[in-house]
Scaffold this motif. Structure first.
Motif, PDB file in Angstrom:
ATOM      1  N   ALA A  68     -24.881  23.123   9.187  1.00  0.00           N
ATOM      2  CA  ALA A  68     -25.020  23.444  10.608  1.00  0.00           C
ATOM      3  C   ALA A  68     -26.493  23.710  10.930  1.00  0.00           C
ATOM      4  O   ALA A  68     -27.122  24.576  10.315  1.00  0.00           O
ATOM      5  CB  ALA A  68     -24.166  24.661  10.953  1.00  0.00           C
ATOM      6  N   HIS A  69     -27.027  22.975  11.887  1.00  0.00           N
ATOM      7  CA  HIS A  69     -28.447  23.135  12.206  1.00  0.00           C
ATOM      8  C   HIS A  69     -28.697  24.417  12.990  1.00  0.00           C
ATOM      9  O   HIS A  69     -27.806  25.004  13.597  1.00  0.00           O
ATOM     10  CB  HIS A  69     -28.985  21.913  12.954  1.00  0.00           C
ATOM     11  CG  HIS A  69     -28.492  21.734  14.362  1.00  0.00           C
ATOM     12  ND1 HIS A  69     -28.880  22.544  15.410  1.00  0.00           N
ATOM     13  CD2 HIS A  69     -27.647  20.813  14.907  1.00  0.00           C
ATOM     14  CE1 HIS A  69     -28.312  22.146  16.530  1.00  0.00           C
ATOM     15  NE2 HIS A  69     -27.543  21.112  16.253  1.00  0.00           N
ATOM     16  N   ARG A  79     -29.952  17.791  14.486  1.00  0.00           N
ATOM     17  CA  ARG A  79     -29.580  17.345  13.149  1.00  0.00           C
ATOM     18  C   ARG A  79     -30.754  16.782  12.352  1.00  0.00           C
ATOM     19  O   ARG A  79     -30.637  16.604  11.120  1.00  0.00           O
ATOM     20  CB  ARG A  79     -28.465  16.299  13.236  1.00  0.00           C
ATOM     21  CG  ARG A  79     -28.845  15.009  13.935  1.00  0.00           C
ATOM     22  CD  ARG A  79     -27.632  14.124  14.191  1.00  0.00           C
ATOM     23  NE  ARG A  79     -27.917  13.087  15.168  1.00  0.00           N
ATOM     24  CZ  ARG A  79     -28.130  11.813  14.884  1.00  0.00           C
ATOM     25  NH1 ARG A  79     -28.076  11.409  13.621  1.00  0.00           N
ATOM     26  NH2 ARG A  79     -28.372  10.943  15.842  1.00  0.00           N
ATOM     27  N   CYS A 106     -24.426  16.620   8.971  1.00  0.00           N
ATOM     28  CA  CYS A 106     -24.957  17.500  10.009  1.00  0.00           C
ATOM     29  C   CYS A 106     -24.731  16.843  11.365  1.00  0.00           C
ATOM     30  O   CYS A 106     -25.005  15.638  11.534  1.00  0.00           O
ATOM     31  CB  CYS A 106     -26.448  17.762   9.803  1.00  0.00           C
ATOM     32  SG  CYS A 106     -27.147  18.987  10.946  1.00  0.00           S
ATOM     33  N   MET A 109     -25.370  19.600  17.905  1.00  0.00           N
ATOM     34  CA  MET A 109     -24.575  20.465  18.751  1.00  0.00           C
ATOM     35  C   MET A 109     -24.898  20.215  20.227  1.00  0.00           C
ATOM     36  O   MET A 109     -25.946  19.666  20.564  1.00  0.00           O
ATOM     37  CB  MET A 109     -24.835  21.925  18.389  1.00  0.00           C
ATOM     38  CG  MET A 109     -24.295  22.325  17.005  1.00  0.00           C
ATOM     39  SD  MET A 109     -22.466  22.448  16.957  1.00  0.00           S
ATOM     40  CE  MET A 109     -22.005  20.782  16.393  1.00  0.00           C
ATOM     41  N   LEU A 143     -17.544  21.071  15.067  1.00  0.00           N
ATOM     42  CA  LEU A 143     -17.763  21.186  13.628  1.00  0.00           C
ATOM     43  C   LEU A 143     -16.451  21.053  12.863  1.00  0.00           C
ATOM     44  O   LEU A 143     -16.413  20.472  11.765  1.00  0.00           O
ATOM     45  CB  LEU A 143     -18.434  22.521  13.303  1.00  0.00           C
ATOM     46  CG  LEU A 143     -19.892  22.632  13.778  1.00  0.00           C
ATOM     47  CD1 LEU A 143     -20.376  24.071  13.691  1.00  0.00           C
ATOM     48  CD2 LEU A 143     -20.798  21.708  12.964  1.00  0.00           C
ATOM     49  N   THR A 163     -19.701  25.233   3.825  1.00  0.00           N
ATOM     50  CA  THR A 163     -20.562  25.269   5.000  1.00  0.00           C
ATOM     51  C   THR A 163     -21.853  25.996   4.653  1.00  0.00           C
ATOM     52  O   THR A 163     -21.875  26.887   3.806  1.00  0.00           O
ATOM     53  CB  THR A 163     -19.876  25.973   6.183  1.00  0.00           C
ATOM     54  OG1 THR A 163     -19.430  27.276   5.774  1.00  0.00           O
ATOM     55  CG2 THR A 163     -18.690  25.165   6.684  1.00  0.00           C
ATOM     56  N   GLY A 165     -25.869  27.137   6.612  1.00  0.00           N
ATOM     57  CA  GLY A 165     -26.789  27.090   7.743  1.00  0.00           C
ATOM     58  C   GLY A 165     -27.668  28.316   7.792  1.00  0.00           C
ATOM     59  O   GLY A 165     -27.402  29.330   7.129  1.00  0.00           O
ATOM     60  N   GLY A 169     -27.182  28.164  12.773  1.00  0.00           N
ATOM     61  CA  GLY A 169     -26.391  27.435  11.789  1.00  0.00           C
ATOM     62  C   GLY A 169     -25.625  28.361  10.870  1.00  0.00           C
ATOM     63  O   GLY A 169     -24.524  28.033  10.422  1.00  0.00           O
ATOM     64  N   HIS A 172     -22.579  29.511  12.792  1.00  0.00           N
ATOM     65  CA  HIS A 172     -21.594  28.432  12.747  1.00  0.00           C
ATOM     66  C   HIS A 172     -20.930  28.351  11.375  1.00  0.00           C
ATOM     67  O   HIS A 172     -19.714  28.132  11.273  1.00  0.00           O
ATOM     68  CB  HIS A 172     -22.268  27.098  13.060  1.00  0.00           C
ATOM     69  CG  HIS A 172     -22.664  26.934  14.485  1.00  0.00           C
ATOM     70  ND1 HIS A 172     -23.597  26.004  14.896  1.00  0.00           N
ATOM     71  CD2 HIS A 172     -22.258  27.568  15.612  1.00  0.00           C
ATOM     72  CE1 HIS A 172     -23.741  26.068  16.207  1.00  0.00           C
ATOM     73  NE2 HIS A 172     -22.942  27.022  16.665  1.00  0.00           N
ATOM     74  N   ALA A 173     -21.719  28.504  10.325  1.00  0.00           N
ATOM     75  CA  ALA A 173     -21.192  28.338   8.972  1.00  0.00           C
ATOM     76  C   ALA A 173     -20.118  29.366   8.658  1.00  0.00           C
ATOM     77  O   ALA A 173     -19.046  29.034   8.139  1.00  0.00           O
ATOM     78  CB  ALA A 173     -22.326  28.425   7.950  1.00  0.00           C
ATOM     79  N   HIS A 188     -24.711  31.507   4.141  1.00  0.00           N
ATOM     80  CA  HIS A 188     -25.397  31.622   5.432  1.00  0.00           C
ATOM     81  C   HIS A 188     -26.610  32.524   5.325  1.00  0.00           C
ATOM     82  O   HIS A 188     -26.621  33.507   4.574  1.00  0.00           O
ATOM     83  CB  HIS A 188     -24.437  32.095   6.531  1.00  0.00           C
ATOM     84  CG  HIS A 188     -23.597  33.289   6.218  1.00  0.00           C
ATOM     85  ND1 HIS A 188     -23.935  34.563   6.640  1.00  0.00           N
ATOM     86  CD2 HIS A 188     -22.428  33.423   5.549  1.00  0.00           C
ATOM     87  CE1 HIS A 188     -22.990  35.418   6.257  1.00  0.00           C
ATOM     88  NE2 HIS A 188     -22.068  34.752   5.576  1.00  0.00           N
TER      89      HIS A 188
END
Length: 297
Positions: A68-69, A79, A106, A109, A143, A163, A165, A169, A172-173, A188
């Protein structure tokens, strides 16, 4: 009200869960050294979601990362972070992960990368709220569609997905890992903290509007979200001087996690770097790669 994946999806504005992946197109494929680079386009809820998939050239089903960027107030990156990096990273993660034997996906978003034409983050967040949804919910639902894609790819081992990030990110992860049991492990960096103490100090305003989840604090906080990942392996990396993860917000979040992992303490790894801010360190990079090799072995 206790937190469950279903509760979280409802708070995010998706009471029925994510819509799922509708279709996939491989736009372009090329070879760069020991890896292949594929430009893909996923269709989710009628929206085109561009992505980059990296694979080791060696054959065989591979463990895979949904990477996840970050945000970084740089919507033009998206990405491309996977191959070009960003200031908060030591170097791009993509080549390092492929060298370690992982495939990596990736996705851009909403409002980032090739999707800047969708509008700025603030406008997207406001529009989602008017429609009874959240921008974070849209991001996580897309995602989740990325996980659908990885699970359907014959070159990917769907039983070994993780995941990863930093910053946005990272959020998100761990949220996606909490929401989706297909994620076997989660790493993360530089984002994990309770929101309530950040609001008390005003530091919550350092986050973008994408992160707003109406009603979350009536049910729990970020530590409770990440606790849903237990007993699956989880790595949390933070800088001790990061304004997004100050001690008054990081410490209670980690306490919740430790309680959730009490029966399986070996599955939880925590690295808090003294003297470090909102950026990856050499120790974090080493910890991430070691963690993923072990968790996806």
């Amino acid at each position: 009200m206790g937190l469950t994946p279903g509760t979280l999806w409802s708070l995010l504005g998706y009471p029925g869960g994510p819509p799922g992946l509708e279709s996939v197109a491989i736009v372009e494929a090329s070879t760069e050294g020991t890896m292949t680079v594929e430009a893909v386009r996923l269709t989710i809820s009628g929206k085109d979601v561009p992505g980059t998939l990296l694979r080791p050239r060696a054959a065989g089903p591979r463990p895979a990362l949904l990477y996840a960027h970050a945000h970084g107030n740089a919507p033009g990156i998206g990405r491309t972070e996977l191959l070009s990096g960003r200031p908060a990273l030591l170097s791009p993660y993509g080549p390092a992960l492929v060298e370690a034997g992982f495939a990596v996906l990736c996705l851009d978003m909403p409002g980032f990368g090739d999707r800047q034409k969708d509008g700025p983050e603030s406008a997207l967040a406001k529009a989602a709220l008017w429609r009874g949804r959240t921008l974070l919910g849209q991001m996580l639902s897309e995602l989740s569609g990325g996980l659908d894609f990885l699970c359907r790819d014959p070159g990917i081992d769907a039983t070994r997905l993780a995941t990863l990030g930093i910053s946005m990110g990272a959020t998100h992860a761990y949220w996606l890992a909490a929401l989706d049991p297909r994620v076997r492990a989660c790493a993360h960096l530089c984002a994990f903290a309770e929101i309530a103490p950040l609001i008390d100090s005003g530091a919550h305003d350092l986050h973008g509007p994408y992160m707003t989840v109406p009603g979350l604090l009536a049910a729990g906080d970020m530590g409770d979200v990440a606790a849903l990942i237990a007993p699956r392996p989880q790595l949390v990396c933070s800088g001790a001087d990061d304004p997004l993860t100050p001690p008054e917000a990081l410490t209670p979040a980690l306490s919740r996690l430790r309680a959730a992992y009490a029966a399986c303490p070996g599955a939880l790894s925590i690295l808090t770097e003294p003297g470090s801010g909102h950026a990856e360190t050499c120790a974090m990079r080493d910890a991430v790669l070691s963690f993923l090799r072990h968790a996806l072995a």
